[in-house]
Design an enzyme around this catalytic site. Structure first.
Site, PDB file in Angstrom:
ATOM      1  N   SER A  55     -22.091  14.218  -8.058  1.00  0.00           N
ATOM      2  CA  SER A  55     -23.306  14.601  -8.786  1.00  0.00           C
ATOM      3  C   SER A  55     -24.573  14.484  -7.949  1.00  0.00           C
ATOM      4  O   SER A  55     -24.701  15.127  -6.924  1.00  0.00           O
ATOM      5  CB  SER A  55     -23.399  13.769 -10.053  1.00  0.00           C
ATOM      6  OG  SER A  55     -24.433  14.245 -10.863  1.00  0.00           O
ATOM      7  N   HIS A  56     -25.481  13.607  -8.350  1.00  0.00           N
ATOM      8  CA  HIS A  56     -26.789  13.499  -7.704  1.00  0.00           C
ATOM      9  C   HIS A  56     -26.752  12.611  -6.458  1.00  0.00           C
ATOM     10  O   HIS A  56     -27.764  12.464  -5.780  1.00  0.00           O
ATOM     11  CB  HIS A  56     -27.795  12.932  -8.707  1.00  0.00           C
ATOM     12  CG  HIS A  56     -27.341  11.610  -9.253  1.00  0.00           C
ATOM     13  ND1 HIS A  56     -26.278  11.505 -10.111  1.00  0.00           N
ATOM     14  CD2 HIS A  56     -27.776  10.355  -9.031  1.00  0.00           C
ATOM     15  CE1 HIS A  56     -26.086  10.226 -10.409  1.00  0.00           C
ATOM     16  NE2 HIS A  56     -26.974   9.504  -9.761  1.00  0.00           N
ATOM     17  N   ASP A  82     -29.147  19.373 -10.323  1.00  0.00           N
ATOM     18  CA  ASP A  82     -28.610  18.368  -9.403  1.00  0.00           C
ATOM     19  C   ASP A  82     -27.380  18.868  -8.639  1.00  0.00           C
ATOM     20  O   ASP A  82     -27.029  20.047  -8.708  1.00  0.00           O
ATOM     21  CB  ASP A  82     -28.281  17.073 -10.152  1.00  0.00           C
ATOM     22  CG  ASP A  82     -27.051  17.208 -11.029  1.00  0.00           C
ATOM     23  OD1 ASP A  82     -26.783  18.330 -11.495  1.00  0.00           O
ATOM     24  OD2 ASP A  82     -26.349  16.194 -11.253  1.00  0.00           O
ATOM     25  N   ASP A  92     -24.133  18.800  -8.950  1.00  0.00           N
ATOM     26  CA  ASP A  92     -23.061  19.536  -9.626  1.00  0.00           C
ATOM     27  C   ASP A  92     -23.561  20.391 -10.786  1.00  0.00           C
ATOM     28  O   ASP A  92     -22.755  20.922 -11.559  1.00  0.00           O
ATOM     29  CB  ASP A  92     -21.982  18.557 -10.108  1.00  0.00           C
ATOM     30  CG  ASP A  92     -22.516  17.531 -11.099  1.00  0.00           C
ATOM     31  OD1 ASP A  92     -23.720  17.203 -11.019  1.00  0.00           O
ATOM     32  OD2 ASP A  92     -21.736  17.060 -11.942  1.00  0.00           O
ATOM     33  N   ASP A 146     -25.301  19.800 -13.564  1.00  0.00           N
ATOM     34  CA  ASP A 146     -25.360  19.427 -14.982  1.00  0.00           C
ATOM     35  C   ASP A 146     -26.693  18.805 -15.391  1.00  0.00           C
ATOM     36  O   ASP A 146     -26.973  18.668 -16.574  1.00  0.00           O
ATOM     37  CB  ASP A 146     -24.175  18.540 -15.392  1.00  0.00           C
ATOM     38  CG  ASP A 146     -24.041  17.287 -14.544  1.00  0.00           C
ATOM     39  OD1 ASP A 146     -24.833  17.102 -13.604  1.00  0.00           O
ATOM     40  OD2 ASP A 146     -23.118  16.495 -14.816  1.00  0.00           O
ATOM     41  N   ARG A 147     -27.535  18.431 -14.411  1.00  0.00           N
ATOM     42  CA  ARG A 147     -28.838  17.861 -14.766  1.00  0.00           C
ATOM     43  C   ARG A 147     -29.930  18.913 -14.669  1.00  0.00           C
ATOM     44  O   ARG A 147     -29.777  19.916 -13.969  1.00  0.00           O
ATOM     45  CB  ARG A 147     -29.198  16.732 -13.815  1.00  0.00           C
ATOM     46  CG  ARG A 147     -28.272  15.571 -13.907  1.00  0.00           C
ATOM     47  CD  ARG A 147     -28.761  14.420 -13.049  1.00  0.00           C
ATOM     48  NE  ARG A 147     -27.843  13.298 -13.190  1.00  0.00           N
ATOM     49  CZ  ARG A 147     -28.166  12.035 -12.988  1.00  0.00           C
ATOM     50  NH1 ARG A 147     -29.387  11.730 -12.592  1.00  0.00           N
ATOM     51  NH2 ARG A 147     -27.286  11.077 -13.147  1.00  0.00           N
TER      52      ARG A 147
HETATM   53  C1  VG1 Z   1     -26.022   8.021 -14.612  1.00  0.00           C
HETATM   54  C2  VG1 Z   1     -26.919   8.296 -15.799  1.00  0.00           C
HETATM   55  C3  VG1 Z   1     -26.083   8.750 -16.981  1.00  0.00           C
HETATM   56  C4  VG1 Z   1     -25.271   9.973 -16.579  1.00  0.00           C
HETATM   57  C5  VG1 Z   1     -24.441   9.652 -15.347  1.00  0.00           C
HETATM   58  C6  VG1 Z   1     -23.699  10.867 -14.833  1.00  0.00           C
HETATM   59  O1  VG1 Z   1     -25.123   6.981 -14.929  1.00  0.00           O
HETATM   60  O2  VG1 Z   1     -27.671   7.167 -16.129  1.00  0.00           O
HETATM   61  O3  VG1 Z   1     -26.943   9.032 -18.061  1.00  0.00           O
HETATM   62  O4  VG1 Z   1     -24.428  10.365 -17.633  1.00  0.00           O
HETATM   63  O5  VG1 Z   1     -25.282   9.185 -14.296  1.00  0.00           O
HETATM   64  O6  VG1 Z   1     -24.576  11.891 -14.522  1.00  0.00           O
HETATM   65  P1  VG1 Z   1     -25.370   5.450 -14.468  1.00  0.00           P
HETATM   66  O7  VG1 Z   1     -24.167   4.711 -14.954  1.00  0.00           O
HETATM   67  O8  VG1 Z   1     -25.546   5.486 -12.977  1.00  0.00           O
HETATM   68  O9  VG1 Z   1     -26.637   5.030 -15.142  1.00  0.00           O
HETATM   69  V1  VG1 Z   1     -24.185  12.918 -13.245  1.00  0.00           V
HETATM   70  O10 VG1 Z   1     -25.203  14.212 -13.315  1.00  0.00           O
HETATM   71  O11 VG1 Z   1     -24.431  11.792 -11.954  1.00  0.00           O
HETATM   72  O12 VG1 Z   1     -22.565  13.266 -13.404  1.00  0.00           O
HETATM   73 CO    CO Z   2     -24.610  15.717 -12.202  1.00  0.00          CO
END
Ligand code: VG1
Ligand code: CO
Length: 544
Positions: A113-114, A278, A280, A282-283
């Site tokens: 992801s990010h 982001d 992937d 989704d953000r």
């Molecule tokens: C973070 C965010 C959460 C989100 C997750 C996956 O998780 O806070 O809201 O669902 O990333 O997003 P954490 O446990 O680091 O707070 V993505 O776009 O990284 O798949």
């Molecule tokens: Co993401």
């Protein structure tokens, strides 16, 4: 071709976090590491044997190699057909769309992801169930349990599959179908939003926007939808070429990591609309001229205006937000007479509510917004929703949000992240708060009186499953809140997230700088949690 069985031994720590298993690339590159986890998926998700699997990733470093390994393992484990995105690419929401549209038995998405990408950065893998969403905890726990005792995996010997040509080929007895990663997703978007109205907005000559794909997966999606189908001028999509290391940046659409885009929206010549997505896809981040829309407000604004978009013209069944997300959406739900659910952090908790038709829209403060159109949060979907809103309302982003605040009040909101702190210190901090919790209700902290304090637990209203210890909540009588939890997506040390929210009903008080408005609560949070004493940090690394 035959399917050799390879002996292996378990690796520690293959437990999926908030969203799949995320580790350094070098961890995934160890012999058998990826294979063990993938075999644990096949061993526990038995419907895949004889079934269809969707497969793709965000294009980061190691994506292609991992896809070749997974294809050869899928063939060895009896999968009948794999739908794989061309070039190994599928954004997370597009993968969810493919799983649902072609009724596959599940999907494997490769993404961190990010998190940054590259040889020394992060990689990730997650399994999505046949409804299209991230596997619920019952499934991720089963996969994890399997990784703890795994002693062999199956993989066929074969040449790499050509991922760059759309079409079908065979790998052993399995069919590999390389699909256009964008087409199905783009079609779904055109069924939800008023593309004609958005086209007119772009043609009006009075509207300037940029979409920052941050050299991540949404580039091809945004170019096709915004520039080709909606007629936005070429160059509207910035950083549209996906790169294995995202150009060295953090593909995280927020004020800290998308600074170039933010700068383009500032000042009298600023763009009317700026948006980013982001790693992937989704953000989303949504900006107007000199205006940042918090993700919590974005969810509330979309909920209040959902009917302007053709896909939601019948109204919404309900909304859900993750626990740390501001309560702005709750006020909208109350006003329009629908339920608002509070779930733990992570998209997997929305799946049952969406499947049961209890909610239509959902979101997280972490730049995630989505609906029942797929079972993942969806960056471009949110951007198109905002474009549809702008095209219909003919107001600026700032005007739309200010109108919203006048009607519902403003939930001032910020999140402070303390990254890469010592894991033991982080655990100690949370334990200290857990011990403190029972004594807090009724206490006066500065101008705020504590109404409740707990470690958030969630009982799924659909299947009754329980998730405990999902974050420390301290609620005040005025509706303000402090929330603290540890991240479940990092790959190094611990990240402490502190979420602060304060409600202001009076529109005369809606124009204060956020950090200033929240300063008293921020101080209370720092002191209660003993952040400096326990972590050595005086300031957060990222404020959003
Ligand atoms: C973070 C965010 C959460 C989100 C997750 C996956 O998780 O806070 O809201 O669902 O990333 O997003 P954490 O446990 O680091 O707070 V993505 O776009 O990284 O798949
Ligand atoms: Co993401």
């Amino acid at each position: 071709m035959q399917a050799p069985v390879i002996s292996t031994t378990p690796f520690d720590g293959q437990k999926p976090g908030t969203s799949g298993l995320r580790k350094k690339v070098t961890t995934f590159q160890q012999p058998h590491y990826l294979e063990n986890f993938v075999q644990a998926i096949f061993d526990t998700q038995t419907k895949l044997n004889g079934g269809i699997l969707a497969l793709g990733g965000d294009g980061r470093f190691y994506n292609r190699e991992a896809i070749q390994i997974i294809l050869r393992m899928a063939a060895a484990n009896g999968v009948a057909r794999v739908l794989v995105g061309q070039g190994g690419i599928l954004s997370t929401p597009a993968a969810s769309c493919i799983i649902r549209k072609y009724q596959t038995q599940g999907g494997i998405i490769l993404s961190a992801s990010h998190n940054p990408g590259g040889p020394d950065e992060d990689f990730g893998i997650k399994f999505n169930i046949d409804a299209g969403g991230p596997a619920p905890e019952s499934v991720t726990n089963a996969i994890y349990e399997r990784t703890r005792s795994i002693d062999q995996y199956r993989i066929i010997d074969a040449d790499p599959v050509d991922l760059d040509q759309v079409g079908e080929s065979r790998l052993g007895a399995m069919i590999v179908q390389v699909i256009d990663p964008v087409a199905d997703y783009a079609e779904l978007m055109s069924s939800l939003f008023d593309f004609e109205a958005i086209q007119q907005l772009f043609n009006s000559g009075h509207f300037r926007m940029r979409f920052d794909a941050m050299h991540a997966v949404t580039g091809p999606y945004a170019i096709e939808i915004l520039e080709h189908r909606l007629g936005a001028e070429p160059g509207t999509v910035m950083n549209g070429v996906p790169l294995e290391d995202f150009g060295g940046g953090h593909p995280d659409p927020n004020l800290a990591h998308a600074q170039a885009l933010v700068a383009l929206t500032q000042g009298p010549d600023g763009l009317d609309f700026g948006a980013a997505s982001d790693g992937d896809g989704d953000r989303n981040m949504v900006l107007g001229r000199d205006f940042f829309v918090t993700p919590s407000d974005s969810l509330a604004v979309l909920a209040a205006n959902a009917q302007i978009a053709p896909g939601y013209k019948r109204g919404i069944a309900g909304v859900a937000r993750s626990m740390p997300t501001s309560q702005a959406a709750d006020r909208v739900a109350e006003a329009i007479g629908v339920n608002c659910f509070e779930t733990p952090t992570g998209w997997k908790f929305f799946g049952n509510l969406l499947d049961a038709g209890k909610i239509t829209l959902c979101g997280e403060e972490s730049f995630g917004t989505g609906s029942d159109h797929v079972r993942e949060k969806d960056g471009l979907w949110a951007v198109l929703f905002w474009l549809n809103l702008l095209a219909v309302k003919r107001q600026s982003v700032g005007e739309i949000v200010r109108d919203h605040w006048r009607r519902f009040g403003r939930n001032y909101y910020t999140r402070h992240d303390y990254e890469g702190i010592d894991s033991e210190a982080a655990e100690g901090l949370v334990n200290h708060l857990r011990i403190l919790l029972p004594s807090l209700p009724g206490q006066q902290l500065g101008a705020f009186k504590v109404a409740f304090a707990d470690d958030f637990a969630y009982t799924d209203p659909v299947d009754g499953s329980v998730a405990e210890q999902q974050g420390i909540r301290i609620g005040f009588e005025c509706g303000s809140r402090i929330v603290l939890r540890l991240s479940g997506t990092g790959t190094q040390g611990a990240t402490l997230r502190v979420y602060i929210e304060q409600y202001e009903a009076d529109s005369a008080g809606h124009d204060r700088p956020v950090q200033e408005a929240l300063a008293p609560l921020i101080l209370i949070a720092r002191e209660l949690a003993q952040i400096e004493a326990r972590t050595g940090r005086t300031e957060p690394d990222v404020m959003t």
